[in-house]
Scaffold this motif. Structure first.
Motif, PDB file in Angstrom:
ATOM      1  N   SER A  14       0.830  -1.184   0.000  1.00  0.00           N
ATOM      2  CA  SER A  14       0.000   0.000   0.000  1.00  0.00           C
ATOM      3  C   SER A  14       0.877   1.251   0.000  1.00  0.00           C
ATOM      4  CB  SER A  14      -0.893  -0.054   1.235  1.00  0.00           C
ATOM      5  OG  SER A  14      -1.456   1.175   1.474  1.00  0.00           O
ATOM      6  N   HIS A  15       1.858   1.270   0.862  1.00  0.00           N
ATOM      7  CA  HIS A  15       2.706   2.451   0.993  1.00  0.00           C
ATOM      8  C   HIS A  15       3.713   2.555  -0.138  1.00  0.00           C
ATOM      9  CE1 HIS A  15       5.732   5.147   2.843  1.00  0.00           C
ATOM     10  NE2 HIS A  15       4.623   5.751   3.263  1.00  0.00           N
ATOM     11  N   ARG A  29       1.937   3.129  -3.615  1.00  0.00           N
ATOM     12  CA  ARG A  29       1.220   4.388  -3.763  1.00  0.00           C
ATOM     13  C   ARG A  29       2.156   5.596  -3.785  1.00  0.00           C
ATOM     14  NH1 ARG A  29      -4.663   4.228  -1.023  1.00  0.00           N
ATOM     15  NH2 ARG A  29      -4.735   1.992  -0.779  1.00  0.00           N
ATOM     16  N   THR A  30       3.181   5.542  -2.967  1.00  0.00           N
ATOM     17  CA  THR A  30       4.043   6.718  -2.876  1.00  0.00           C
ATOM     18  C   THR A  30       4.710   7.063  -4.215  1.00  0.00           C
ATOM     19  OG1 THR A  30       4.325   6.199  -0.559  1.00  0.00           O
ATOM     20  CG2 THR A  30       5.831   7.822  -1.470  1.00  0.00           C
ATOM     21  N   ASN A  45       2.162   8.156  -6.668  1.00  0.00           N
ATOM     22  CA  ASN A  45       1.718   9.501  -6.326  1.00  0.00           C
ATOM     23  C   ASN A  45       2.702  10.528  -6.887  1.00  0.00           C
ATOM     24  OD1 ASN A  45       0.401  10.899  -3.204  1.00  0.00           O
ATOM     25  ND2 ASN A  45       0.433  11.698  -5.272  1.00  0.00           N
ATOM     26  N   ALA A  46       3.975  10.206  -6.789  1.00  0.00           N
ATOM     27  CA  ALA A  46       4.992  11.130  -7.292  1.00  0.00           C
ATOM     28  C   ALA A  46       4.889  11.278  -8.814  1.00  0.00           C
ATOM     29  CB  ALA A  46       6.364  10.620  -6.895  1.00  0.00           C
ATOM     30  N   LEU A 103      -3.199   3.175 -10.004  1.00  0.00           N
ATOM     31  CA  LEU A 103      -3.515   3.461  -8.607  1.00  0.00           C
ATOM     32  C   LEU A 103      -4.877   2.878  -8.212  1.00  0.00           C
ATOM     33  CD1 LEU A 103      -2.272   7.120  -8.134  1.00  0.00           C
ATOM     34  CD2 LEU A 103      -1.773   5.213  -6.618  1.00  0.00           C
ATOM     35  N   GLN A 152      -8.987  -6.131   2.140  1.00  0.00           N
ATOM     36  CA  GLN A 152      -9.409  -5.683   3.481  1.00  0.00           C
ATOM     37  C   GLN A 152     -10.847  -6.071   3.765  1.00  0.00           C
ATOM     38  OE1 GLN A 152      -8.473  -1.556   4.443  1.00  0.00           O
ATOM     39  NE2 GLN A 152      -6.994  -2.592   5.739  1.00  0.00           N
TER      40      GLN A 152
END
Lengths: 121, 577
Positions: free
Chosen positions: B345-346, B349-350, B353-354, B389, B400
């Protein structure tokens, strides 16, 4: 209070650049901080109008920092925008934040939302 | 007294395989015993009289002979009867009686007078000593004897004709009664035999059943012993009556320490935390279906529990059965999966996102003016990054939701803000496709409603995204309205391709898309609508779809209107521009 100051607390180089540009575009004077300790030190000296606060930052976690900000009377007018990729963390800190943005956060999204904060005095 | 009775019985009893024979011989023995005793007393008496000189000497030999003959005859016949043949003994006895009758009285009295009845004795005795048929034989023998006596007495052979007739009647009656007695006894014996057979058969059946039960219970025990899950059974008084080796292995408690102890002994184990001890006790005493699969940490093992009441065929409560499965490995894997999901997830996404941020800034001219071609490329980078994404987010959300970890956070939210959010995300995408994207807000709806803002946004964006994806011309409208006073709705109305009827049934299933050509054309992994449905249901709402091929589709998410908790949290952001 530093009328136009926006603190960007974000350890990722690219994201801090993007958030910085977005807040610049929204009309803020920006300052980028990469870790919790530096942020804590800096917040003793300045009273920013807006803080974008990442939750996963080195030294002092974002949520701890958020609690300190909320407990600080000097920073009562400071708007805190939490930026995180962790949806569960987002829900935990939501009551303390003015705005919670879950990554991915786009340039225009942050620009437009913080511009609104800028306008509302 | 009892010993005397037993001795007498043994004296009279004759061993014979034929029950009729045994009965007749026993009767003969009884008579012989009586006669023998009589002979014995008579002999003693006669001897005494002779010795004392009371008896005249010319009478003595006859009387002594008679007395000793009676005694001796009785003994001889008894011995024949006991160790030889009953028929011979019986016949001998009756012949002896006939012989005695001959000398019992004067020939006149025997043939015509008071002693005629004596000739009946052999007939009657034979009926119960030798069987029914012998009555006629001895009738003939008796009449012959009577005829001889009659001739000796000076009469004719036919003189006692009436006696012959009367004797015949008596013989006939004796034969009848003897025969009916025999057949009655025979019936009785048959009945007894049947009863014996029945008892034997039942005993056999019982033995078979018992041994079958024994085999079954042994088999059940073997099954229980070889089961990999730990099993413990408590009776209706909450006492453990059974525990299998797997449970012993899981809990590290020897079986004998668990059996015959009550629920609390088992549940209050030190390997469990205090909270888990309480929970387990409570569940074992009051099993709930909803608690099936509840996990407890027993020492360093994670056990999944399944506890149920045991009822007999009449639905009577007879105890509780608890099954424990070792899910330590699964629990570790799940933990690893969660950690992995967090990292994915981290870490995914990071950077995405960039990429998205830089492309957007590039396009917006943050880094200086760019050409039209460059702008179009930036847009493409953004569109593709967003797609990626979305897929990542959908997969994480699905994971989840599936693991039950996605929690709905109810908070006050503004429908207008929701529409704004959808608009800001979708407007560009729609305009790039050349279709109109409009939002509509029913004025009747309260300014603030309760819901999970992030999840509502996700629902609205997912539906809108789907609508835009499948609409090539015309418009997509996202509308928020109030169908009635208890509910509010988010609807997407498009003028797109529509959905075939057969597909309406499955479009909300995970990883399902209407057809594969569509998937390739429009991208996505087919989770959007499934997530919408699951999120809506988590918020106690319903999702429905109406569609006509070639005309368009309407997706409706209906949610309960909850007003509580709204006043307490003032809105922090002014969304009005």
């Amino acid at each position: 209070m530093n009328e136009n100051l926006a603190l960007i607390i974000e350890d990722d180089e690219d994201l801090s650049e993007i958030f910085g540009q977005a807040l610049s575009a929204a009309g803020y004077e920006i300052e980028i901080i990469r870790d919790g300790q530096s942020a804590q030190d800096r917040l003793k000296l300045v009273e920013p109008k807006v803080i974008t606060l990442d939750m996963h930052i080195p030294h002092i976690p974002g949520d701890v920092l958020l609690k300190e900000i909320r407990a600080d009377k000097r920073l009562v007018k400071t708007r805190v925008v939490v930026t995180t990729a962790d949806a569960q963390m987002a829900e935990r800190v939501r009551p303390m934040a003015d705005l919670v943005l879950i990554k991915p956060i786009t340039f225009s999204q942050l620009r437009d939302l913080t511009a609104r904060l800028h306008q509302s005095k | 007294m009892n010993k005397l009775k037993l001795g007498l019985n043994r004296f009279l009893e004759v061993q014979s395989s034929d029950p009729d024979d045994a009965r007749q011989r026993r009767t003969l023995n009884t008579i012989l015993a009586f006669m023998g005793s009589l002979g014995f007393v008579a002999s003693i008496l006669a001897l005494a009289l002779v010795i004392s000189g009371v008896m005249p000497s010319h009478d003595a030999p006859a009387i002594l002979t008679a007395s000793f003959s009676l005694l001796g005859g009785s003994i001889i016949i008894y011995l024949i009867n006991r160790y030889g043949s009953g028929v011979i003994a019986g016949t001998l006895f009756i012949l002896l009686v006939m012989f005695a009758i001959f000398f019992a009285d004067t020939p006149f009295e025997l043939s015509k007078g008071r002693s005629v009845y004596l000739f009946l004795l052999p007939i009657i005795i034979s009926s119960f000593l030798l069987g029914s048929r012998s009555t006629f034989i001895f009738y003939i023998l008796s009449t012959i004897e009577l005829g001889i006596v009659s001739i000796i007495a000076g009469g004719q052979i036919y003189s006692p004709i009436f006696a012959y007739v009367a004797f015949f009647i008596v013989a006939f009656i004796s034969w009848l009664s003897s025969r009916s007695l025999e057949s009655a006894l025979k019936d009785l014996r048959t009945t007894n035999l049947n009863l014996d057979n029945l008892v034997e058969q039942k005993t056999q059946e019982l033995a078979t059943t018992l041994s079958r039960e024994l085999i079954l219970s042994g088999r059940n025990q073997a099954i229980l012993n070889s089961i990999a899950d730990g099993v413990i059974v408590f009776d209706e008084n909450n006492i453990a009556i059974l525990a299998n080796p797997a449970l012993s292995q899981l809990t590290e408690l020897p079986i004998h320490t668990m059996v015959n102890q009550d629920i609390n002994y088992f549940a209050q184990n030190k390997s469990l935390s205090h909270i888990e001890q309480g929970m387990l006790s409570e569940l074992l005493e009051n099993p709930r279906k909803s608690a099936t699969g509840m996990r407890i940490n027993w020492g360093n093992k994670t056990l999944s529990t399944s506890i149920a009441r045991v009822r007999d065929t009449e639905n009577k409560y007879i105890g509780t059965v608890a099954v424990f499965r070792d899910v330590t490995h699964e629990a570790e894997l799940e933990k690893m999966k969660d950690t992995f999901m967090g990292i994915v997830s981290h870490e995914l996404r990071t950077p995405l996102n960039a990429i998205l941020g830089y492309a957007e800034m590039f396009k917006e001219g943050v880094y200086g003016p760019i050409s039209e071609k460059q702008q179009s490329i930036s847009t493409r980078i953004m569109t593709n990054t967003e797609r990626l994404l979305t897929i990542v987010s959908d997969l994480l959300d699905q994971a989840q939701i599936q693991s039950g970890k996605l929690k709905i956070q109810m908070a006050p939210c503004m429908p207008i803000e929701l529409l704004d959010g959808v608009h800001s995300v979708m407007d560009r995408i729609a305009s790039e496709k050349g279709i109109d994207f409009v939002t509509e807000l029913d004025p009747a709806i309260p300014t603030v409603v309760m819901g999970d803002p992030q999840r509502l946004q996700q629902i609205a964006v997912n539906l809108a995204n789907n609508a835009v994806k499948f609409t090539d011309k015309g418009s997509v409208c996202v509308k928020i309205s109030m169908p009635d006073k208890n509910n509010w709705q988010i609807q997407t109305i498009d003028t797109g391709n529509g959905i075939p009827k057969e597909a309406l049934e499955y479009i909300f299933e995970s990883f399902r898309q209407v057809d594969e050509a569509n998937t390739r054309e429009h991208g996505g992994v087919g989770l959007g609508l499934s997530i919408v449905k699951q999120l809506t249901e988590l918020m106690k709402g319903k999702v429905s779809v109406e569609s006509e091929v070639g005309k368009g589709s309407i997706f409706t998410v209906t949610l309960p209107l909850i007003m509580q908790g709204i006043i307490t949290q003032p809105l922090k952001i002014n969304t009005q521009e």
